[in-house]
Design an enzyme around this catalytic site. Structure first.
Site, short mmCIF file in Angstrom:
data_model
loop_
_atom_site.label_atom_id
_atom_site.label_comp_id
_atom_site.label_asym_id
_atom_site.label_seq_id
_atom_site.Cartn_x
_atom_site.Cartn_y
_atom_site.Cartn_z
N ASP A 82 53.46 28.81 16.96
CA ASP A 82 54.79 28.99 17.28
C ASP A 82 54.92 28.71 18.84
O ASP A 82 54.17 28.41 19.67
CB ASP A 82 55.42 30.40 17.14
CG ASP A 82 54.19 31.53 17.63
OD1 ASP A 82 53.33 31.19 18.30
OD2 ASP A 82 54.41 32.78 16.96
N ASN A 114 54.99 45.08 14.21
CA ASN A 114 56.07 45.10 13.14
C ASN A 114 55.74 44.52 11.96
O ASN A 114 56.46 44.38 10.86
CB ASN A 114 57.68 44.82 13.55
CG ASN A 114 57.59 43.55 13.92
OD1 ASN A 114 56.62 42.76 13.99
ND2 ASN A 114 58.78 43.16 14.48
N HIS A 148 54.76 41.29 12.12
CA HIS A 148 55.25 39.75 12.12
C HIS A 148 54.07 39.05 12.05
O HIS A 148 52.98 39.60 12.72
CB HIS A 148 56.33 39.51 12.93
CG HIS A 148 55.85 39.55 14.62
ND1 HIS A 148 56.74 39.93 15.58
CD2 HIS A 148 54.49 39.03 15.26
CE1 HIS A 148 55.86 39.66 16.50
NE2 HIS A 148 54.62 39.19 16.25
N GLU A 186 59.69 37.49 11.32
CA GLU A 186 60.09 38.87 11.63
C GLU A 186 60.38 39.46 10.42
O GLU A 186 60.83 38.78 9.33
CB GLU A 186 61.05 39.19 12.74
CG GLU A 186 60.89 38.42 13.99
CD GLU A 186 60.07 38.91 15.04
OE1 GLU A 186 59.42 40.22 14.52
OE2 GLU A 186 59.93 38.75 15.93
C1 F6R Z 1 51.30 34.44 18.40
C2 F6R Z 1 52.07 34.95 17.20
C3 F6R Z 1 52.29 36.36 17.22
C4 F6R Z 1 51.11 37.34 17.70
C5 F6R Z 1 51.49 38.80 17.30
C6 F6R Z 1 50.34 39.65 17.88
O1 F6R Z 1 51.17 32.99 18.53
O2 F6R Z 1 52.25 33.99 16.53
O3 F6R Z 1 52.74 36.48 15.85
O4 F6R Z 1 50.00 37.05 17.03
O5 F6R Z 1 52.63 39.01 18.38
O6 F6R Z 1 50.19 39.63 19.42
P1 F6R Z 1 49.05 40.46 20.22
O7 F6R Z 1 47.92 39.79 19.87
O8 F6R Z 1 49.50 40.16 21.68
O9 F6R Z 1 49.33 41.72 19.62
#
Ligand code: F6R
Length: 243
Positions: free
Chosen positions: A67, A136, A138, A143
């Protein structure tokens, strides 16, 4: 699904890096799907070490990130391209032409999204997709919703994701409100999926995602239906699961 329970974050990073390293050794021209966020940082550090030691070679590796924020240029220090450059690409012998992150500056959504899907297809599909998981549930920026989003698309960030990500920006107002993200179908098409999760703050969502019902309200729960998923999680993240 295989679950590796690790002692702590360092152990998680080490074990997950070993899985990626094995993939690179076994298939030196692998197509890797990569993630940003705090969780994979230790894993990327370990891959850099292994590369410097001559254990793994990135020369023929192709990468696709999950992303990118819409509206952030690659040189913005909170863009995901910048993250990947500073945390991995600048320190290993990957050919930058073979590294891909959605183009957050592309205003034509179709070009940005279908173009990304086409590039993945031309590369032969993703061999191994690395994932983190939001509090959450995702994955990427897919989401919680009433239906699973499918291919690469523009997604609005939910309030909880804006709250979770504001720690990286000067103020909450600076957090972009939308992002290009691989969709659930893009992720599920990967031949192998490795998810890394760490910390007590993820314990509830790990239980819901991997031991609860498969539902678009917990996007990561779809991974229960993938034939080759490895969850590498530390004791805290798995503390509510009987594993
Ligand atoms: C990042 C992504 C997000 C993260 C998620 C967890 O490219 O796609 O889905 O993997 O937000 O983030 P952290 O590792 O910071 O808890």
């Amino acid at each position: 699904m295989v679950i590796y329970k690790t002692k702590d974050y360092a152990d998680m990073s080490h074990k997950a890096a070993n899985i990626l390293a094995a993939q690179i050794v076994l298939k030196p021209n692998s197509v890797l799907g990569l993630a940003t966020g705090s969780t994979p940082e230790g894993l990327y550090e370990r891959l850099i070490t292994l590369n410097k030691q001559g254990e793994i070679d990135f020369a023929n590796i192709t990468t696709f990130n999950l992303d990118e924020y819409i509206g952030l240029p690659p040189e913005h220090d909170q863009s995901y391209r910048y993250f990947m450059q500073t945390k991995l690409f600048d320190h290993v012998n990957v050919n930058l032409d073979n590294t891909h992150v959605p183009n957050g500056m592309e205003t034509n959504e179709v070009l940005a999204c279908q173009g990304y899907e086409d590039l993945i297809a031309q590369a032969g599909g993703i061999d191994l997709q690395l994932l983190g998981m939001g509090p959450n549930g995702h994955i990427g920026f897919n989401e919680p919703d009433d239906a699973f989003a499918t291919d690469t698309h523009a997604a609005m960030l939910t309030e909880s994701t804006i709250q979770a990500n504001k720690r990286f920006f000067a103020s909450e107002a600076d957090v972009p409100r939308s992002a290009y993200t691989m969709g659930i179908r893009t992720i599920m098409r990967a031949k192998k999926i490795v998810m890394v999760v760490s910390g007590i703050g993820k314990a509830v969502i790990v239980k819901q995602a991997f031991f609860g019902p498969v539902t678009p309200h917990v996007p990561a729960s779809i991974l229960q239906l993938h034939p080759d998923v490895v969850l590498v999680a530390d004791e805290e993240a798995l503390s509510l699961c009987n594993v």
